[in-house]
Design a protein around this motif. Structure first.
Motif, mmCIF file in Angstrom:
data_model
loop_
_atom_site.group_PDB
_atom_site.id
_atom_site.type_symbol
_atom_site.label_atom_id
_atom_site.label_comp_id
_atom_site.label_asym_id
_atom_site.label_seq_id
_atom_site.Cartn_x
_atom_site.Cartn_y
_atom_site.Cartn_z
ATOM 1 N N THR A 79 0.829 -1.210 0.000
ATOM 2 C CA THR A 79 0.000 0.000 0.000
ATOM 3 C C THR A 79 0.867 1.266 0.000
ATOM 4 O OG1 THR A 79 -0.095 -0.018 2.422
ATOM 5 C CG2 THR A 79 -1.853 -1.160 1.255
ATOM 6 N N HIS A 80 2.128 1.133 0.440
ATOM 7 C CA HIS A 80 3.048 2.267 0.452
ATOM 8 C C HIS A 80 3.724 2.344 -0.919
ATOM 9 C CE1 HIS A 80 6.073 5.077 2.030
ATOM 10 N NE2 HIS A 80 6.981 4.347 1.423
ATOM 11 N N THR A 81 3.080 3.049 -1.856
ATOM 12 C CA THR A 81 3.552 3.017 -3.243
ATOM 13 C C THR A 81 3.888 4.410 -3.773
ATOM 14 O OG1 THR A 81 1.239 3.155 -3.948
ATOM 15 C CG2 THR A 81 2.215 0.953 -3.821
ATOM 16 N N ILE A 82 3.666 5.430 -2.966
ATOM 17 C CA ILE A 82 3.777 6.810 -3.444
ATOM 18 C C ILE A 82 5.198 7.193 -3.864
ATOM 19 C CG2 ILE A 82 4.166 7.917 -1.207
ATOM 20 C CD1 ILE A 82 2.090 10.064 -2.089
ATOM 21 N N GLY C 14 -0.281 -8.292 19.566
ATOM 22 C CA GLY C 14 -0.430 -8.919 18.261
ATOM 23 C C GLY C 14 0.673 -8.508 17.309
ATOM 24 N N ARG C 15 0.711 -9.206 16.196
ATOM 25 C CA ARG C 15 1.754 -9.022 15.189
ATOM 26 C C ARG C 15 1.904 -7.589 14.711
ATOM 27 N NH1 ARG C 15 1.406 -14.216 11.255
ATOM 28 N NH2 ARG C 15 2.653 -15.542 12.603
ATOM 29 N N GLY C 16 3.144 -7.218 14.424
ATOM 30 C CA GLY C 16 3.398 -5.921 13.834
ATOM 31 C C GLY C 16 4.530 -5.200 14.520
ATOM 32 N N LEU C 17 4.774 -3.977 14.066
ATOM 33 C CA LEU C 17 5.904 -3.171 14.523
ATOM 34 C C LEU C 17 5.487 -2.200 15.617
ATOM 35 C CD1 LEU C 17 6.994 -2.932 10.912
ATOM 36 C CD2 LEU C 17 8.742 -3.286 12.650
ATOM 37 N N TYR C 55 8.043 7.188 9.116
ATOM 38 C CA TYR C 55 7.206 8.284 8.638
ATOM 39 C C TYR C 55 5.792 7.826 8.283
ATOM 40 C CZ TYR C 55 5.592 12.283 6.002
ATOM 41 O OH TYR C 55 4.853 13.341 5.549
ATOM 42 N N ASP C 56 5.710 6.891 7.340
ATOM 43 C CA ASP C 56 4.405 6.445 6.849
ATOM 44 C C ASP C 56 4.071 5.093 7.478
ATOM 45 O OD1 ASP C 56 2.187 5.626 5.469
ATOM 46 O OD2 ASP C 56 3.088 5.730 3.474
ATOM 47 N N SER C 57 2.986 5.040 8.240
ATOM 48 C CA SER C 57 2.654 3.794 8.942
ATOM 49 C C SER C 57 2.280 2.670 7.976
ATOM 50 C CB SER C 57 1.531 4.031 9.951
ATOM 51 O OG SER C 57 0.353 4.369 9.260
ATOM 52 N N ASP C 58 1.980 3.004 6.713
ATOM 53 C CA ASP C 58 1.737 1.967 5.707
ATOM 54 C C ASP C 58 2.957 1.062 5.537
ATOM 55 O OD1 ASP C 58 -0.788 2.898 5.219
ATOM 56 O OD2 ASP C 58 -0.308 3.878 3.311
ATOM 57 N N VAL C 59 4.142 1.626 5.734
ATOM 58 C CA VAL C 59 5.362 0.815 5.609
ATOM 59 C C VAL C 59 5.336 -0.322 6.622
ATOM 60 C CG1 VAL C 59 7.881 0.801 5.889
ATOM 61 C CG2 VAL C 59 6.769 2.683 4.662
ATOM 62 N N THR C 61 2.691 -1.677 8.020
ATOM 63 C CA THR C 61 1.658 -2.636 7.602
ATOM 64 C C THR C 61 2.172 -3.536 6.480
ATOM 65 O OG1 THR C 61 0.009 -0.945 8.122
ATOM 66 C CG2 THR C 61 -0.740 -2.818 6.798
ATOM 67 N N ASP C 62 2.820 -2.930 5.505
ATOM 68 C CA ASP C 62 3.319 -3.710 4.368
ATOM 69 C C ASP C 62 4.417 -4.679 4.800
ATOM 70 O OD1 ASP C 62 1.538 -2.295 2.820
ATOM 71 O OD2 ASP C 62 3.050 -1.150 1.711
ATOM 72 N N LEU C 63 5.265 -4.242 5.719
ATOM 73 C CA LEU C 63 6.301 -5.137 6.243
ATOM 74 C C LEU C 63 5.656 -6.363 6.884
ATOM 75 C CD1 LEU C 63 8.974 -2.802 7.902
ATOM 76 C CD2 LEU C 63 9.482 -4.725 6.400
ATOM 77 N N GLU C 64 4.690 -6.109 7.763
ATOM 78 C CA GLU C 64 4.007 -7.219 8.425
ATOM 79 C C GLU C 64 3.346 -8.145 7.401
ATOM 80 O OE1 GLU C 64 3.694 -8.853 11.106
ATOM 81 O OE2 GLU C 64 2.042 -10.022 10.279
#
Lengths: 139, 139, 139
Positions: A79-82, C14-17, C55-59, C61-64
């Motif tokens: 989702t981080h594609t920007i 739970g899972r994640g950073l 910076y971007d919390s999407d990173v 999520t994508d890592l997880e």
């Protein structure tokens, strides 16, 4: 016991491994400390550090190709594609490798094996200015 | 503050995890330093270091099997094949794990968790003599 | 030259950073040492440490999501299943990332890049109490 801090800069030109062993050897030569512990930390989240094979450059090519296949650019999972198709893969490749290395120094020599070199692993396609922080403690 | 340098040697007998925790505990026992920072560095590019589970040996088997499946021997992607089908996978498995560990020491004990052990992860099939450099700084 | 030892505790859900950068900054602020080397070691085999994008919390999520897909829960390859479907994947995800970090400190600041944060990467689904050992040497 003393310590010193510094920084190595390099410009990368696309994905792959960059041998920074000579720069580190030169830096150690200029320090007062003979024996101690060297710490390297790369200040980026889309490039990493590796100790890996320094003899056959095919190893570096194969490493790059393996990581490119394992973490696909533009994967629909992301989702981080920007910042581009290669940005999120770069963060993942960084997570899969190392961001810091700790190397003992004796008589001003890194105690590496015969076939080990210190590499910056660039995970993005464009040119980037990369910085590696150095810390040395010893005497 | 003092420091000392040494080396642990072991012979591996094929792929998998080798518990070197007892060797390191014995080594620390013999040092003057009580409290400090221990650094381990494996001097190879086809074997690595891991802190991982020390209780159920099935974990070690599953780890080995996962890495064997993730990085396939004889993958047609690889061009560095002269040293055998398992050589390039060994370099990649090394890149995916660790080549050095930093472990605080207090009262001559490594500050590890209850289930953590220090492992050499051998990535090649044949017997190899492996060396792990040790550095300890403290007092 | 001095050194000090401590511990950071956190409860994961739970899972994640989990960003532990603020906790570490607070801890460093309270120490006498201005310049030195900070070592972090997570005392677990199913959670790990990462320097990654802050910076971007999407990173995160994508890592997880990437790691969940790479190391499948309940994979029939695994024999160590008694502690749950997510346990053996957690050990592998730990092996694929880091269990310790070494970060130089200057004027009580970690020498991280602008976009780097320090994360605990939880690899299990339930709540866990996690401990990160801290060692700081310097002056």
């Amino acid at each position: 016991m003393k310590q010193c801090f510094d920084e190595i800069a390099l410009q990368t030109e696309g994905r792959g491994l960059y041998d920074v062993t000579p720069k580190i050897i030169d830096w150690i030569d200029k320090q007062e400390i003979q024996d101690g512990l060297l710490t390297l930390l790369i200040q980026h989240t889309s490039a990493s550090l590796l100790l890996n094979e320094n003899y056959d450059s095919d190893v570096q090519t194969d490493l790059e190709n393996f990581f490119s296949r394992l973490v696909k650019d533009g994967d629909s999972l992301f989702t981080h594609t920007i910042e581009g198709d290669d940005d999120m893969p770069a963060h993942i490749r960084t997570a899969l490798t190392q961001t810091n290395l700790s190397i003992p120094i004796k008589n001003k020599k890194m105690l590496l094996g015969q076939w080990q070199g210190v590499y910056v692993f660039e995970h993005r396609y464009n040119e980037f200015d990369r910085k590696v922080k150095i810390h040395l403690i010893g005497e």
